[in-house]
Write an enzyme that holds these catalytic residues in place. Structure first.
Site, PDB file in Angstrom:
ATOM      1  N   ASP A 169      34.306  13.947  53.398  1.00 46.99           N
ATOM      2  CA  ASP A 169      33.246  14.698  54.093  1.00 46.99           C
ATOM      3  C   ASP A 169      33.777  15.910  54.838  1.00 46.99           C
ATOM      4  OD1 ASP A 169      31.282  11.756  55.016  1.00 46.99           O
ATOM      5  OD2 ASP A 169      31.548  12.824  53.129  1.00 46.99           O
ATOM      6  N   LYS A 177      26.266  10.296  62.563  1.00 42.76           N
ATOM      7  CA  LYS A 177      25.156  10.067  61.626  1.00 42.76           C
ATOM      8  C   LYS A 177      25.426   8.801  60.800  1.00 42.76           C
ATOM      9  CE  LYS A 177      25.121  12.280  57.544  1.00 42.76           C
ATOM     10  NZ  LYS A 177      24.978  11.414  56.343  1.00 42.76           N
ATOM     11  N   ASN A 178      26.661   8.669  60.301  1.00 41.44           N
ATOM     12  CA  ASN A 178      26.960   7.582  59.363  1.00 41.44           C
ATOM     13  C   ASN A 178      27.222   6.241  60.035  1.00 41.44           C
ATOM     14  OD1 ASN A 178      26.509   9.354  57.335  1.00 41.44           O
ATOM     15  ND2 ASN A 178      28.663   9.698  56.837  1.00 41.44           N
ATOM     16  N   ARG A 196      26.184   8.591  42.415  1.00 41.94           N
ATOM     17  CA  ARG A 196      25.943   7.734  43.583  1.00 41.94           C
ATOM     18  C   ARG A 196      25.300   6.389  43.187  1.00 41.94           C
ATOM     19  NH1 ARG A 196      25.912  11.029  48.129  1.00 41.94           N
ATOM     20  NH2 ARG A 196      26.549   9.182  49.292  1.00 41.94           N
ATOM     21  N   CYS A 224      22.711  12.791  43.569  1.00 44.53           N
ATOM     22  CA  CYS A 224      22.526  13.907  44.502  1.00 44.53           C
ATOM     23  C   CYS A 224      23.534  14.973  44.076  1.00 44.53           C
ATOM     24  CB  CYS A 224      22.773  13.457  45.939  1.00 44.53           C
ATOM     25  SG  CYS A 224      24.487  13.110  46.275  1.00 44.53           S
ATOM     26  N   ARG A 247      20.439  17.771  58.262  1.00 45.06           N
ATOM     27  CA  ARG A 247      20.514  16.322  58.014  1.00 45.06           C
ATOM     28  C   ARG A 247      21.598  15.699  58.873  1.00 45.06           C
ATOM     29  NH1 ARG A 247      20.722  14.579  51.932  1.00 45.06           N
ATOM     30  NH2 ARG A 247      20.848  12.646  53.100  1.00 45.06           N
TER      31      ARG A 247
HETATM   32  C1  EPZ Z   1      29.233   6.994  52.627  1.00 47.02           C
HETATM   33  O1  EPZ Z   1      28.505   7.144  51.425  1.00 47.02           O
HETATM   34  C2  EPZ Z   1      28.825   8.163  53.508  1.00 47.02           C
HETATM   35  N1  EPZ Z   1      27.391   8.094  53.788  1.00 47.02           N
HETATM   36  C3  EPZ Z   1      29.164   9.479  52.802  1.00 47.02           C
HETATM   37  O2  EPZ Z   1      28.839  10.544  53.697  1.00 47.02           O
HETATM   38  C4  EPZ Z   1      30.666   9.508  52.531  1.00 47.02           C
HETATM   39  O3  EPZ Z   1      30.991  10.676  51.823  1.00 47.02           O
HETATM   40  C5  EPZ Z   1      31.060   8.279  51.704  1.00 47.02           C
HETATM   41  O4  EPZ Z   1      30.648   7.076  52.384  1.00 47.02           O
HETATM   42  C6  EPZ Z   1      32.562   8.202  51.474  1.00 47.02           C
HETATM   43  O5  EPZ Z   1      33.215   8.158  52.700  1.00 47.02           O
HETATM   44  C7  EPZ Z   1      26.964   7.214  54.727  1.00 47.02           C
HETATM   45  O6  EPZ Z   1      27.730   6.480  55.333  1.00 47.02           O
HETATM   46  C8  EPZ Z   1      25.489   7.194  54.981  1.00 47.02           C
HETATM   47  P1  EPZ Z   1      30.714   5.018  48.933  1.00 47.02           P
HETATM   48  P2  EPZ Z   1      28.486   5.927  50.352  1.00 47.02           P
HETATM   49  O7  EPZ Z   1      29.803   3.901  48.533  1.00 47.02           O
HETATM   50  O8  EPZ Z   1      28.557   4.625  51.055  1.00 47.02           O
HETATM   51  C9  EPZ Z   1      31.179   4.880  44.218  1.00 47.02           C
HETATM   52  C10 EPZ Z   1      27.901  12.598  54.339  1.00 47.02           C
HETATM   53  O9  EPZ Z   1      28.146  13.761  54.000  1.00 47.02           O
HETATM   54  N2  EPZ Z   1      30.224   3.757  44.280  1.00 47.02           N
HETATM   55  O10 EPZ Z   1      31.846   4.730  49.855  1.00 47.02           O
HETATM   56  O11 EPZ Z   1      27.346   6.171  49.438  1.00 47.02           O
HETATM   57  C11 EPZ Z   1      30.545   6.198  44.633  1.00 47.02           C
HETATM   58  O12 EPZ Z   1      29.887   6.824  43.538  1.00 47.02           O
HETATM   59  C12 EPZ Z   1      27.840  11.506  53.286  1.00 47.02           C
HETATM   60  O13 EPZ Z   1      27.700  12.228  55.517  1.00 47.02           O
HETATM   61  C13 EPZ Z   1      29.922   3.075  43.117  1.00 47.02           C
HETATM   62  O14 EPZ Z   1      30.412   3.393  42.033  1.00 47.02           O
HETATM   63  O15 EPZ Z   1      29.835   6.169  49.582  1.00 47.02           O
HETATM   64  C14 EPZ Z   1      31.735   6.996  45.129  1.00 47.02           C
HETATM   65  O16 EPZ Z   1      32.386   7.565  44.019  1.00 47.02           O
HETATM   66  C15 EPZ Z   1      28.055  12.047  51.884  1.00 47.02           C
HETATM   67  N3  EPZ Z   1      29.040   2.035  43.179  1.00 47.02           N
HETATM   68  C16 EPZ Z   1      32.641   5.919  45.749  1.00 47.02           C
HETATM   69  O17 EPZ Z   1      32.190   4.665  45.196  1.00 47.02           O
HETATM   70  C17 EPZ Z   1      28.464   1.647  44.373  1.00 47.02           C
HETATM   71  O18 EPZ Z   1      27.675   0.667  44.377  1.00 47.02           O
HETATM   72  C18 EPZ Z   1      32.568   5.827  47.270  1.00 47.02           C
HETATM   73  O19 EPZ Z   1      31.216   5.742  47.591  1.00 47.02           O
HETATM   74  C19 EPZ Z   1      28.768   2.376  45.541  1.00 47.02           C
HETATM   75  C20 EPZ Z   1      29.666   3.412  45.472  1.00 47.02           C
END
Ligand code: EPZ
Length: 423
Positions: A306, A22-23, A122, A117, A401
């Protein structure tokens, strides 16, 4: 709405075919916005989230068709829009992945802020700061982020405080058509980022540093459509490995990539599971007893956040104590209350959960529980497979999803699981 009903206590036996990730599918579908022409994507999982992403692209004028069960032909020649509405974005925050390609192709993108969420706030500040660094104007108003540049993006150096996965993917897609060179420091190294890089390079992009935290993108003037396969879903793979540990039995997972799960495989072996990792498949057999192990979620190649909820469900079945620490998201213990309703003994203390296995007592018992987010619902399935009696999981749209044909895949290896109308 539907619910899933599981009668626990049935060991699993047989084969499960793993679907595309998915990701990886979400950023790769978004990347088709970068250039006119017909892209071909193979091994695309048929999920609620991939359908949402395709719906979003349709609002920009993209047309697509299925050619074969999991192959898509996506034609993004005539783009007529650049706005991602709140109604769609609120259902899937990964919609933010259209920002980079739209600004790179059209110089404009307006995307509703995804909002929080169940698992956390996020924010997308790393995405917008990165685009700003490349010369874009960013306006935040009325819940939308409006990105604009009247010429081409200009390459520069971007540093991520946290190696954001979709942040890295968005900035990669923005940088490939920028003037000059862009360096992304502290980039995410997840396999899904590598799959996107492979697609962009196949389209004519020039990118160095795949699989490292330092990516260098030399901008090009144009790209051509891609023909690419989505990598296997490592989180789906990990979920089923854990499910065998919980339900017992022996299952071969096919069309997967064992090397994408270094941390999980080590932890499952330490917990007593028998794993045989082969090329594109993993044979998993439950052990005679389950040992408790400690988990700390980290960015790749550390233990994936995850899979934290699913692992917690497994650790409730040991006769020891496991400490599970979540370092990526601030609120990813929503599954704890539901697992407690099944008899799990878990105490949350800040970003850690202390899980006292109760296999010696009565173990888990079936109950009516509610899915709160995608991976929390997967942990309830894992618990239901092991629990005595019947478990009913409501709000399973969360599950749909990210898991293709989960009920069919599990019942195909002997689980007593079905979907029912939740009246
Ligand atoms: C990706 O989300 C995945 N989703 C998530 O999978 C996964 O849990 C996550 O990476 C971590 O591996 C997809 O790829 C579509 P991050 P993402 O940006 O990119 C903070 C699932 O279950 N952050 O790596 O949104 C954020 O709050 C989903 O399949 C900021 O502060 O995660 C988090 O604490 C859930 N500012 C950390 O960084 C930003 O601009 C990592 O988030 C972006 C992120």
């Amino acid at each position: 709405m539907d619910k899933i009903v599981i009668e626990g206590g049935h060991p699993l036996a047989g084969e499960i075919r793993i679907s595309g990730a998915k990701n990886a599918a979400l950023p790769l579908i978004a990347a088709t916005l970068l250039t006119p022409g017909v892209h071909t994507l193979h091994n695309v999982p048929d999920l609620r989230d991939t359908r949402t992403m395709l719906l979003l692209l349709e609002t920009f004028g993209v047309v697509w068709e299925k050619s074969g069960k999991n192959t898509l032909k996506i034609n993004s020649t005539n783009l007529s829009g650049h706005e991602a509405s709140y109604d769609l974005v609120k259902t899937m925050r990964a919609s933010v992945l259209v920002l980079g390609p739209l600004v790179a192709r059209m110089g404009r993108a307006k995307v509703s802020l995804p909002g929080g969420c169940a698992i956390g706030a996020r924010p997308i500040n790393f995405h917008t700061l990165g685009l700003q660094k490349l010369g874009a104007e960013i306006n935040l108003e009325k819940g939308y982020v409006d990105v604009f540049i009247d010429d081409r993006l200009q390459g520069d150096t971007i540093y991520f405080d946290i190696p954001s996965v979709t942040g890295t993917e968005n900035l990669l897609m923005a940088a490939v058509l920028a003037k000059g060179t862009t360096t992304i420091k502290n980039a995410a190294r997840e396999p899904e980022v590598g799959n996107l890089i492979d697609m962009l390079v196949a389209m004519g992009a020039r990118i160095e540093g795949r699989d490292t935290a330092r990516l260098v993108v030399h901008g090009v003037d144009r790209l051509t459509p891609a023909d690419i396969s989505i990598i296997p879903d490592r989180i789906e793979t990990g979920t089923y490995l854990i499910a065998v540990g919980a339900a017992g039995g022996e299952v071969r997972l096919t069309h997967c990539e064992p090397s994408f799960l270094p941390a999980l495989c080590e932890k499952l072996k330490a917990a007593g599971l028998h794993l045989e990792e082969e090329d594109q498949s993993i044979l998993v057999r439950s052990g005679t007893s389950l040992q408790s192990v400690d988990i700390k979620t980290m960015v790749y190649p550390g233990f994936p956040t995850d899979l934290q909820a699913q692992m917690m469900a497994l650790m409730t079945l040991t006769d020891g104590t496991s400490v599970i620490t979540e370092t990526i998201f601030e609120n990813r213990f929503m599954h704890v209350a539901e697992l407690q309703r099944m008899g799990a003994m878990i105490k949350v203390d800040g970003s850690s959960a202390i899980v006292r296995g109760n296999s010696k007592d009565e173990g888990l018992h079936g109950a009516q529980v509610m899915a709160t987010d995608l991976r929390a619902s997967a942990s309830l399935v894992v618990a239901g497979l092991a629990a005595k009696g019947k478990t009913e999981i409501s709000r399973i749209y969360h599950l749909e999803r990210g898991y293709e044909n989960l009920v069919e895949k599990l019942s195909g290896v002997g689980a007593k699981i079905c979907r029912k109308k939740d009246i």
